[in-house]
Design a protein around this motif. Structure first.
Motif, mmCIF file in Angstrom:
data_model
loop_
_atom_site.group_PDB
_atom_site.id
_atom_site.type_symbol
_atom_site.label_atom_id
_atom_site.label_comp_id
_atom_site.label_asym_id
_atom_site.label_seq_id
_atom_site.Cartn_x
_atom_site.Cartn_y
_atom_site.Cartn_z
ATOM 1 N N GLY A 204 -43.960 55.909 81.747
ATOM 2 C CA GLY A 204 -44.014 54.927 81.748
ATOM 3 C C GLY A 204 -43.541 54.163 80.219
ATOM 4 O O GLY A 204 -42.759 53.178 80.273
ATOM 5 N N THR A 205 -43.799 54.977 79.333
ATOM 6 C CA THR A 205 -43.250 54.647 78.040
ATOM 7 C C THR A 205 -41.739 54.643 78.078
ATOM 8 O O THR A 205 -41.071 53.630 77.406
ATOM 9 N N ILE A 206 -41.267 55.677 78.516
ATOM 10 C CA ILE A 206 -39.676 55.719 78.630
ATOM 11 C C ILE A 206 -38.974 54.699 79.414
ATOM 12 O O ILE A 206 -38.095 53.986 79.085
ATOM 13 N N TYR A 207 -39.827 54.300 80.582
ATOM 14 C CA TYR A 207 -39.180 53.105 81.467
ATOM 15 C C TYR A 207 -39.272 51.797 80.815
ATOM 16 O O TYR A 207 -38.625 51.039 80.632
ATOM 17 N N LEU A 208 -40.622 51.647 79.946
ATOM 18 C CA LEU A 208 -40.507 50.274 79.325
ATOM 19 C C LEU A 208 -39.495 50.054 78.133
ATOM 20 O O LEU A 208 -39.090 48.867 77.636
ATOM 21 N N GLY A 209 -39.059 51.147 77.299
ATOM 22 C CA GLY A 209 -38.187 51.267 76.486
ATOM 23 C C GLY A 209 -36.730 51.234 76.802
ATOM 24 O O GLY A 209 -35.783 51.301 75.896
ATOM 25 N N ARG A 210 -36.482 51.167 78.207
ATOM 26 C CA ARG A 210 -34.987 51.229 78.488
ATOM 27 C C ARG A 210 -34.294 49.830 78.274
ATOM 28 O O ARG A 210 -35.116 48.895 77.703
ATOM 29 N N ASN A 211 -33.136 49.868 78.164
ATOM 30 C CA ASN A 211 -32.235 48.549 78.039
ATOM 31 C C ASN A 211 -32.530 47.577 79.029
ATOM 32 O O ASN A 211 -33.136 47.704 79.890
ATOM 33 N N TRP A 212 -32.137 46.206 78.620
ATOM 34 C CA TRP A 212 -32.307 45.170 79.387
ATOM 35 C C TRP A 212 -31.302 45.202 80.505
ATOM 36 O O TRP A 212 -30.396 45.535 80.293
ATOM 37 N N ASP A 213 -32.153 44.776 81.643
ATOM 38 C CA ASP A 213 -31.331 44.733 82.939
ATOM 39 C C ASP A 213 -30.328 43.869 83.162
ATOM 40 O O ASP A 213 -29.407 43.875 83.962
ATOM 41 N N SER A 214 -30.623 42.483 82.349
ATOM 42 C CA SER A 214 -29.518 41.467 82.341
ATOM 43 C C SER A 214 -29.314 40.733 81.296
ATOM 44 O O SER A 214 -29.951 41.050 80.240
ATOM 45 N N GLU A 215 -28.547 39.904 81.264
ATOM 46 C CA GLU A 215 -28.277 39.118 80.034
ATOM 47 C C GLU A 215 -29.064 38.215 79.844
ATOM 48 O O GLU A 215 -29.476 37.802 78.496
ATOM 49 N N GLU A 216 -29.785 37.899 80.629
ATOM 50 C CA GLU A 216 -30.842 36.771 80.490
ATOM 51 C C GLU A 216 -32.103 37.442 79.843
ATOM 52 O O GLU A 216 -32.528 36.588 78.887
ATOM 53 N N GLU A 217 -32.296 38.468 80.237
ATOM 54 C CA GLU A 217 -33.337 39.248 79.501
ATOM 55 C C GLU A 217 -33.129 39.236 78.070
ATOM 56 O O GLU A 217 -33.878 39.212 77.248
ATOM 57 N N ALA A 218 -31.912 39.865 77.798
ATOM 58 C CA ALA A 218 -31.394 40.001 76.378
ATOM 59 C C ALA A 218 -31.543 38.732 75.469
ATOM 60 O O ALA A 218 -31.905 38.884 74.290
ATOM 61 N N LYS A 219 -31.056 37.753 76.073
ATOM 62 C CA LYS A 219 -31.262 36.323 75.478
ATOM 63 C C LYS A 219 -32.641 36.004 75.131
ATOM 64 O O LYS A 219 -32.840 35.123 74.186
ATOM 65 N N LYS A 220 -33.676 36.180 76.106
ATOM 66 C CA LYS A 220 -34.849 35.701 75.788
ATOM 67 C C LYS A 220 -35.833 36.759 74.550
ATOM 68 O O LYS A 220 -36.622 36.281 74.264
ATOM 69 N N HIS A 221 -35.135 37.778 74.635
ATOM 70 C CA HIS A 221 -35.731 38.742 73.555
ATOM 71 C C HIS A 221 -34.404 39.004 72.459
ATOM 72 O O HIS A 221 -34.134 40.230 72.425
ATOM 73 N N PRO A 222 -34.337 38.071 71.421
ATOM 74 C CA PRO A 222 -33.111 38.500 70.445
ATOM 75 C C PRO A 222 -33.513 39.581 69.448
ATOM 76 O O PRO A 222 -32.694 39.980 68.833
ATOM 77 N N ASP A 223 -34.728 39.549 69.324
ATOM 78 C CA ASP A 223 -35.378 40.531 68.271
ATOM 79 C C ASP A 223 -35.221 42.135 68.868
ATOM 80 O O ASP A 223 -35.405 42.704 67.840
ATOM 81 N N ALA A 224 -35.093 42.005 70.050
ATOM 82 C CA ALA A 224 -35.153 43.432 70.467
ATOM 83 C C ALA A 224 -33.814 43.770 71.424
ATOM 84 O O ALA A 224 -33.960 43.793 72.819
ATOM 85 N N PRO A 225 -32.748 44.038 70.721
ATOM 86 C CA PRO A 225 -31.465 43.955 71.822
ATOM 87 C C PRO A 225 -31.434 45.405 72.180
ATOM 88 O O PRO A 225 -32.183 46.220 71.675
ATOM 89 N N SER A 226 -30.470 45.508 73.322
ATOM 90 C CA SER A 226 -30.390 46.786 73.815
ATOM 91 C C SER A 226 -29.390 47.729 72.939
ATOM 92 O O SER A 226 -28.900 47.434 71.829
ATOM 93 N N GLY A 227 -29.881 49.093 73.024
ATOM 94 C CA GLY A 227 -29.104 50.208 72.031
ATOM 95 C C GLY A 227 -30.140 51.386 72.225
ATOM 96 O O GLY A 227 -31.017 51.350 72.710
ATOM 97 N N TRP A 228 -29.499 52.263 71.327
ATOM 98 C CA TRP A 228 -30.130 53.431 71.296
ATOM 99 C C TRP A 228 -30.850 53.542 69.618
ATOM 100 O O TRP A 228 -29.965 53.291 68.817
ATOM 101 N N GLY A 229 -31.995 54.228 69.704
ATOM 102 C CA GLY A 229 -32.687 54.346 68.256
ATOM 103 C C GLY A 229 -34.236 54.001 68.542
ATOM 104 O O GLY A 229 -34.687 53.084 69.300
ATOM 105 N N LEU A 230 -34.900 54.556 67.573
ATOM 106 C CA LEU A 230 -36.367 54.448 67.752
ATOM 107 C C LEU A 230 -36.896 53.236 67.593
ATOM 108 O O LEU A 230 -37.791 52.612 68.187
#
Length: 546
Positions: A204-230
């Motif tokens: 579940g932790t790995i699933y929650l930390g995946r990249n955003w599924d759409s651009e709308e979700e990424a826009k709603k969370h500008p402080d947590a963008p997609s990418g790799w890193g702890l």
């Protein structure tokens, strides 16, 4: 005749215990004669009477018995057994005795000299005529001395106490020797459940930390963008968890108040708390719960209703606060009531987030008694001390001139004004500033009148940005200034007239309004009951004929 004469003598003479045992073994029931004299108990070894005296007494008299008493003569030939013990002061060795077959048991019972010396003294036997004594205290004491303070197991044999060991104290037996097969099965199932939960948590932790599924979700969370890193991985997990718990923490609706045309309502919004601001609740043993209304609440609400859109915002649940609001404001001067369901739960506190009101925050003022309720927008809040039920309190009424000035003068943004009064008593500070402003106005007016007696008022009006006009047949601002009235004084006079008109309407039509509101509530209740019945009948497949 001779036998009859001898028989009483035999009865009168005490019969030794060996003779009684031999008679019992001979099994002659016809020879058992009941004696009225008490039976002499058998003397155990070590008794006060020596065996020699017993032997002399048994052999002192020689009797002749009849043929019917032959068994007595045969039985009395055997003398009682002598004790093997040595009497005090007797240094001679005891004589060896020969016992009859009927006295064989006494040979085994007689202890030897060495055994008598080595055996510890016997404790006195308990008196069984008073009941069987309890040995529980002795067993507990023995267990405590031997194994420490442990509980008594009633299934253990006290004589085999050394065979039992306390599993908690260690020993040869492992701990799992006391577990049943059912306990071992439960332990295995529990371990399997722990492993499954651990694997599920990792997945579940790995699933929650995946990249955003759409651009709308990424826009709603500008402080947590997609990418790799702890760091990015952790931010996305936190953002998704906040979205999950948002349903329980945030207000029930995104817009707590509906959209309205600003031209059809007051441009300013006044948000009021309920508990310890407008009312005070207390509980006593004599009266239970009682609610007191603050002095001047009716005047406060009805007067400011002409300047502000009144909103009640309380952290009390609706099922409790609604009943109080019906008594406090029967004519519904307060336009919008908001309860605990509209608050935000944050860090263990119910927060009144004004951003959900769907109103311009530059025109919103919050009055509360708890500073934590305004933690999201402290620049819009006025925090008053809690009212504890004082019937002479005037704090709420004293705040009316300041609120009237803010709305009447058309302040563009209330937040800088509230900031200027921070750390002061607003009614006192406003009265001080008003006095200074009035003195300045009077001085300015006197100078203009001295310089231009006829046109001084118009010049002063133009200086203040006012145009000569009449408001609803009332005196114009220019005329008021000519009479020495400040613009602020004219606004207050108009507000007082509007309040008097409202009070007149309530006195004349108040009962009618209450009846109409009660009829509307009853109609709504009937419609609700009708809808509920229709849904139940449709659920069971029953159609009602009209």
């Amino acid at each position: 005749m001779l036998s009859r004469a001898i028989l009483p003598l035999v009865r009168a003479r005490p019969v030794p215990s060996a003779v009684r045992l031999s008679i019992t073994a001979a099994q002659h029931p016809r020879c058992y004669a009941k004696s009225n004299k008490p039976k002499v108990p058998y003397k155990l070894p070590g008794s006060s009477k020596s065996p020699k005296s017993e032997q002399s007494e048994s052999s002192s008299e020689s009797k002749d018995y009849s043929p019917h008493e032959a068994e007595f003569a045969e039985s009395t030939k055997n003398t009682p057994p002598q004790s093997t013990g040595v009497e005090a002061g007797d240094k001679s060795e005891p004589s060896q005795r020969d016992y009859s077959p009927h006295e064989a048991e006494f040979d085994a019972a007689a202890p030897s000299k060495d055994a008598a010396e080595t055996q510890p003294p016997q404790k006195p036997l308990p008196d069984l005529t008073q009941g069987i004594p309890s040995t529980l205290a002795a067993e507990l004491e023995a267990a405590r001395k031997k194994r420490g303070p442990t509980s008594l197991n009633l299934t253990e044999d006290p004589s085999r106490a050394e065979d039992y060991e306390d599993p908690s104290a260690g020993g040869d037996m492992p701990k799992d020797a006391y577990e049943s097969s059912l306990d071992r099965r439960r332990a295995r199932l529990a371990n399997m459940a722990y492993v499954l939960f651990l694997l599920g948590g990792i997945a579940g932790t790995i699933y929650l930390g995946r990249n955003w599924d759409s651009e709308e979700e990424a826009k709603k969370h500008p402080d947590a963008p997609s990418g790799w890193g702890l760091g990015l991985f952790y931010n996305r997990i936190k953002a998704r968890l906040n979205d999950i718990t948002k349903y329980y923490k945030d207000p029930a609706f995104e817009k707590l108040l509906p959209d309205e045309d600003p031209n059809m309502r007051q441009p300013y919004t006044l948000v009021l708390s309920l508990e310890d601001l407008l009312v005070h609740s207390e509980w006593t043993r004599e009266h239970g719960w009682r609610v007191a209304k603050r002095p001047g609440v009716d005047y406060f609400l009805r007067y400011l209703n002409q300047y502000y859109e009144l909103v009640l915002f309380t952290s009390v649940p609706s099922m409790m606060a609604d009943q109080v609001l019906r008594k406090l404001d029967p004519y519904r001067i307060i336009r919008w009531p908001l309860f605990r369901e509209a608050t935000k739960y944050k860090d263990g506190e119910y927060v009144k987030d004004l951003s959900y009101l769907n109103r311009d925050l530059s025109k919103v003022i919050l009055i509360d008694t708890v500073e934590a309720h305004a933690r999201e927008q402290p620049e819009n809040a006025i925090i008053l001390p809690k009212w504890k039920g004082d019937p002479k309190d005037k704090t709420l009424v004293a705040l009316i001139p300041f609120l009237e000035y803010v709305a009447g003068m058309g302040i563009e943004d209330v937040r800088p004004v509230l900031k200027s009064f921070e750390g002061t008593n607003i009614p006192e500070e406003f009265a001080r500033r008003e006095k200074i402003m009035r003195e300045k106005f009077q001085k300015q007016l006197a100078e203009e009148q001295a310089r231009r007696p006829r046109r001084g008022v118009g010049a002063l009006a133009s200086l203040l940005g006012l145009k000569p006009r009449t408001l609803d047949g009332e005196q114009s601002a220019a005329e008021g200034l000519e009479q020495g009235k400040m613009l602020w004084d004219q606004i207050r006079e108009r507000g007082q007239k509007n309040y008097q008109l409202m009070e007149k309407e309530i006195r004349e039509n108040g009962e009618k309004w209450l009846a109409e509101m009660a009829a509307e509530e009853e109609k709504a209740r009937q419609e609700q009951m009708k809808n509920m019945k229709g849904s139940l009948t449709s659920f069971f497949g029953v159609t009602s004929s009209k």
